[in-house]
Design an enzyme around this catalytic site. Structure first.
Site, PDB file in Angstrom:
ATOM      1  N   GLY A 243      15.814  40.355 -23.817  1.00  0.00           N
ATOM      2  CA  GLY A 243      16.728  39.711 -22.868  1.00  0.00           C
ATOM      3  C   GLY A 243      18.030  40.479 -22.677  1.00  0.00           C
ATOM      4  O   GLY A 243      18.672  40.359 -21.633  1.00  0.00           O
TER       5      GLY A 243
ATOM      6  N   GLU B 254      17.217  43.042 -20.182  1.00  0.00           N
ATOM      7  CA  GLU B 254      17.034  42.307 -18.919  1.00  0.00           C
ATOM      8  C   GLU B 254      18.392  41.911 -18.323  1.00  0.00           C
ATOM      9  O   GLU B 254      18.579  41.940 -17.103  1.00  0.00           O
ATOM     10  CB  GLU B 254      16.153  41.070 -19.166  1.00  0.00           C
ATOM     11  CG  GLU B 254      14.729  41.468 -19.551  1.00  0.00           C
ATOM     12  CD  GLU B 254      13.890  40.294 -20.058  1.00  0.00           C
ATOM     13  OE1 GLU B 254      14.288  39.681 -21.068  1.00  0.00           O
ATOM     14  OE2 GLU B 254      12.867  39.993 -19.438  1.00  0.00           O
TER      15      GLU B 254
ATOM     16  N   GLU C  25       9.307  42.606 -26.964  1.00  0.00           N
ATOM     17  CA  GLU C  25       8.576  41.329 -26.894  1.00  0.00           C
ATOM     18  C   GLU C  25       7.156  41.420 -27.421  1.00  0.00           C
ATOM     19  O   GLU C  25       6.667  40.497 -28.073  1.00  0.00           O
ATOM     20  CB  GLU C  25       8.580  40.790 -25.449  1.00  0.00           C
ATOM     21  CG  GLU C  25       9.880  40.118 -25.033  1.00  0.00           C
ATOM     22  CD  GLU C  25      10.937  41.092 -24.514  1.00  0.00           C
ATOM     23  OE1 GLU C  25      10.793  42.319 -24.720  1.00  0.00           O
ATOM     24  OE2 GLU C  25      11.907  40.612 -23.910  1.00  0.00           O
TER      25      GLU C  25
HETATM   26  N1  CAA Z   1      17.697  36.312 -31.927  1.00  0.00           N
HETATM   27  C1  CAA Z   1      18.295  35.647 -32.926  1.00  0.00           C
HETATM   28  N2  CAA Z   1      18.963  36.265 -33.929  1.00  0.00           N
HETATM   29  C2  CAA Z   1      19.006  37.612 -33.899  1.00  0.00           C
HETATM   30  C3  CAA Z   1      18.395  38.365 -32.876  1.00  0.00           C
HETATM   31  C4  CAA Z   1      17.732  37.657 -31.849  1.00  0.00           C
HETATM   32  N3  CAA Z   1      17.163  38.274 -30.801  1.00  0.00           N
HETATM   33  N4  CAA Z   1      18.585  39.676 -33.142  1.00  0.00           N
HETATM   34  C5  CAA Z   1      19.286  39.734 -34.269  1.00  0.00           C
HETATM   35  N5  CAA Z   1      19.545  38.497 -34.746  1.00  0.00           N
HETATM   36  C6  CAA Z   1      20.261  38.116 -35.945  1.00  0.00           C
HETATM   37  C7  CAA Z   1      19.429  38.394 -37.189  1.00  0.00           C
HETATM   38  O1  CAA Z   1      18.518  37.334 -37.431  1.00  0.00           O
HETATM   39  C8  CAA Z   1      20.508  38.505 -38.245  1.00  0.00           C
HETATM   40  O2  CAA Z   1      20.936  37.212 -38.578  1.00  0.00           O
HETATM   41  P1  CAA Z   1      21.089  36.784 -40.155  1.00  0.00           P
HETATM   42  O3  CAA Z   1      22.138  37.717 -40.676  1.00  0.00           O
HETATM   43  O4  CAA Z   1      21.527  35.366 -40.068  1.00  0.00           O
HETATM   44  O5  CAA Z   1      19.755  37.009 -40.763  1.00  0.00           O
HETATM   45  C9  CAA Z   1      21.671  39.168 -37.492  1.00  0.00           C
HETATM   46  O6  CAA Z   1      21.399  38.955 -36.100  1.00  0.00           O
HETATM   47  C10 CAA Z   1      21.733  40.668 -37.729  1.00  0.00           C
HETATM   48  O7  CAA Z   1      20.474  41.228 -37.433  1.00  0.00           O
HETATM   49  P2  CAA Z   1      19.644  42.146 -38.460  1.00  0.00           P
HETATM   50  O8  CAA Z   1      19.988  41.789 -39.864  1.00  0.00           O
HETATM   51  O9  CAA Z   1      18.201  42.057 -38.081  1.00  0.00           O
HETATM   52  O10 CAA Z   1      20.255  43.579 -38.108  1.00  0.00           O
HETATM   53  P3  CAA Z   1      19.521  44.974 -38.242  1.00  0.00           P
HETATM   54  O11 CAA Z   1      20.584  46.011 -38.036  1.00  0.00           O
HETATM   55  O12 CAA Z   1      18.711  45.051 -39.482  1.00  0.00           O
HETATM   56  O13 CAA Z   1      18.506  45.027 -36.998  1.00  0.00           O
HETATM   57  C11 CAA Z   1      17.839  44.710 -34.720  1.00  0.00           C
HETATM   58  C12 CAA Z   1      19.007  44.995 -35.697  1.00  0.00           C
HETATM   59  C13 CAA Z   1      16.900  45.917 -34.697  1.00  0.00           C
HETATM   60  C14 CAA Z   1      18.461  44.522 -33.349  1.00  0.00           C
HETATM   61  C15 CAA Z   1      17.076  43.462 -35.183  1.00  0.00           C
HETATM   62  O14 CAA Z   1      18.009  42.410 -35.388  1.00  0.00           O
HETATM   63  C16 CAA Z   1      16.052  42.964 -34.196  1.00  0.00           C
HETATM   64  O15 CAA Z   1      14.987  43.547 -34.109  1.00  0.00           O
HETATM   65  N6  CAA Z   1      16.384  41.892 -33.470  1.00  0.00           N
HETATM   66  C17 CAA Z   1      15.433  41.270 -32.552  1.00  0.00           C
HETATM   67  C18 CAA Z   1      15.306  42.069 -31.268  1.00  0.00           C
HETATM   68  C19 CAA Z   1      14.251  41.454 -30.394  1.00  0.00           C
HETATM   69  O16 CAA Z   1      13.087  41.368 -30.728  1.00  0.00           O
HETATM   70  N7  CAA Z   1      14.653  41.037 -29.184  1.00  0.00           N
HETATM   71  C20 CAA Z   1      13.752  40.427 -28.214  1.00  0.00           C
HETATM   72  C21 CAA Z   1      13.839  38.946 -28.317  1.00  0.00           C
HETATM   73  S1  CAA Z   1      12.593  38.113 -27.383  1.00  0.00           S
HETATM   74  C22 CAA Z   1      13.163  38.143 -25.788  1.00  0.00           C
HETATM   75  O17 CAA Z   1      14.210  38.650 -25.478  1.00  0.00           O
HETATM   76  C23 CAA Z   1      12.231  37.452 -24.828  1.00  0.00           C
HETATM   77  C24 CAA Z   1      12.633  37.444 -23.415  1.00  0.00           C
HETATM   78  O18 CAA Z   1      12.577  38.406 -22.669  1.00  0.00           O
HETATM   79  C25 CAA Z   1      12.966  36.180 -22.828  1.00  0.00           C
END
Ligand code: CAA
Length: 257
Positions: free
Chosen positions: A110, A113, A133
């Site tokens: 997102g 996006e 995703e």
């Molecule tokens: N949603 C909710 N929380 C999130 C998040 C997300 N998309 N991305 C990161 N966070 C949170 C983590 O859970 C973490 O929280 P806690 O400390 O409470 O555990 C905090 O942010 C810090 O993140 P990380 O500890 O994971 O940090 P990192 O440096 O190790 O990794 C990252 C960074 C690679 C961005 C990793 O956080 C990650 O992969 N995040 C998810 C990215 C993702 O998959 N995004 C797509 C979401 S689905 C979507 O967007 C669908 C759509 O089109 C509608």
């Protein structure tokens, strides 16, 4: 304007909208999306001629839809969940003023996006982007399958979407996703300078140009040309055209209202 997850400031007609949930890497939950829509509705009443969109903190622009929020949604709400994001991003895309995405870190799912819903993207050299995703068993739902291919072409959109990998900013430049990649410390200055240039242009002409490009994109060429004629006529009848042409002839800077 007070929001729980967005910060807004403006100076000299340049607004900066910051997604502000740094503990969740600025992830987009329903409240953030609703606030974005409210903000977009309020923009015409603000004294802003150009908007910069960025993320709070030094790690993320926006790390995507809020995954914890998604995990709580029942299957029956899946369509509404995607539409909620799409509507908020459409409101941003359709703003009458130019919008620059200043991508200062992770722009994932997102978050990418969101950046694609701005008029163009400037990235910091430490930014990373992707559509992860597929790693979650999902597909992009906030317009990503549509806007990424329109921006970079179907082959690269397939590659980014199907791998689900996270790519460094240099690929954004290579693929035409970002117009510039700059040092992290310079990102906001570069965007503010560009915004100042945009703020000095005719706001009527910029709005009509945005409409011609966006609304014309999906039309057959001849229909797109007809749209251009209609919008050209609107520009031609505007006060800004009178001022812009007079300023050129009188060898001075235009003073657009
Ligand atoms: N949603 C909710 N929380 C999130 C998040 C997300 N998309 N991305 C990161 N966070 C949170 C983590 O859970 C973490 O929280 P806690 O400390 O409470 O555990 C905090 O942010 C810090 O993140 P990380 O500890 O994971 O940090 P990192 O440096 O190790 O990794 C990252 C960074 C690679 C961005 C990793 O956080 C990650 O992969 N995040 C998810 C990215 C993702 O998959 N995004 C797509 C979401 S689905 C979507 O967007 C669908 C759509 O089109 C509608």
């Amino acid at each position: 304007m007070q929001f729980n997850n967005l910060a807004f400031e403006s100076e000299n007609g340049i607004g900066v909208l910051t997604f502000n949930r740094p503990k969740a890497l600025n992830a987009l939950n329903s409240e953030v999306l609703s606030e974005l829509k409210q903000f977009c509705e309020a923009v015409p009443s603000l004294d802003v001629r150009c908007l910069i969109v960025t993320g709070a903190g030094d790690k993320a622009f926006v790390a995507g839809a809020d995954i914890k929020g998604l995990s709580e949604k029942p299957i029956a709400e899946a369509g509404a969940t995607a539409e909620e994001g799409q509507l908020a991003f459409r409101a941003l895309e359709e703003l009458p003023i130019p919008v620059i995405a200043a991508v200062n870190g992770f722009a994932l799912g997102g978050g990418l996006e969101l950046a694609l819903s701005c008029d163009y993207i400037v990235m910091s050299s430490n930014a990373k982007f992707g559509l992860p995703e597929v790693t979650l068993g999902l597909i992009p739902g906030f317009g990503g399958t549509q806007r990424l291919s329109r921006c970079v072409g179907q082959g690269i959109a397939n590659f980014v979407t199907l791998t689900g990998d996270i790519y460094p900013a240099k690929y954004a430049l290579q693929w035409g996703l970002a117009v510039d990649v700059v040092e992290p410390e310079a990102l906001m200055d570069v965007c503010r300078k560009q915004a100042a240039t945009l703020a000095s242009r005719s706001s009527t002409a910029m709005h009509l140009s945005k409409r011609a490009i966006r609304e014309g994109y999906d039309l057959p060429l001849r229909e797109g040309e007809a749209l251009e004629v209609k919008l050209f006529e609107e520009a031609f009848a505007s006060e800004d055209k009178v001022e812009g042409i007079a300023a050129f002839i009188e060898k001075r800077k235009p003073d657009f209202k």
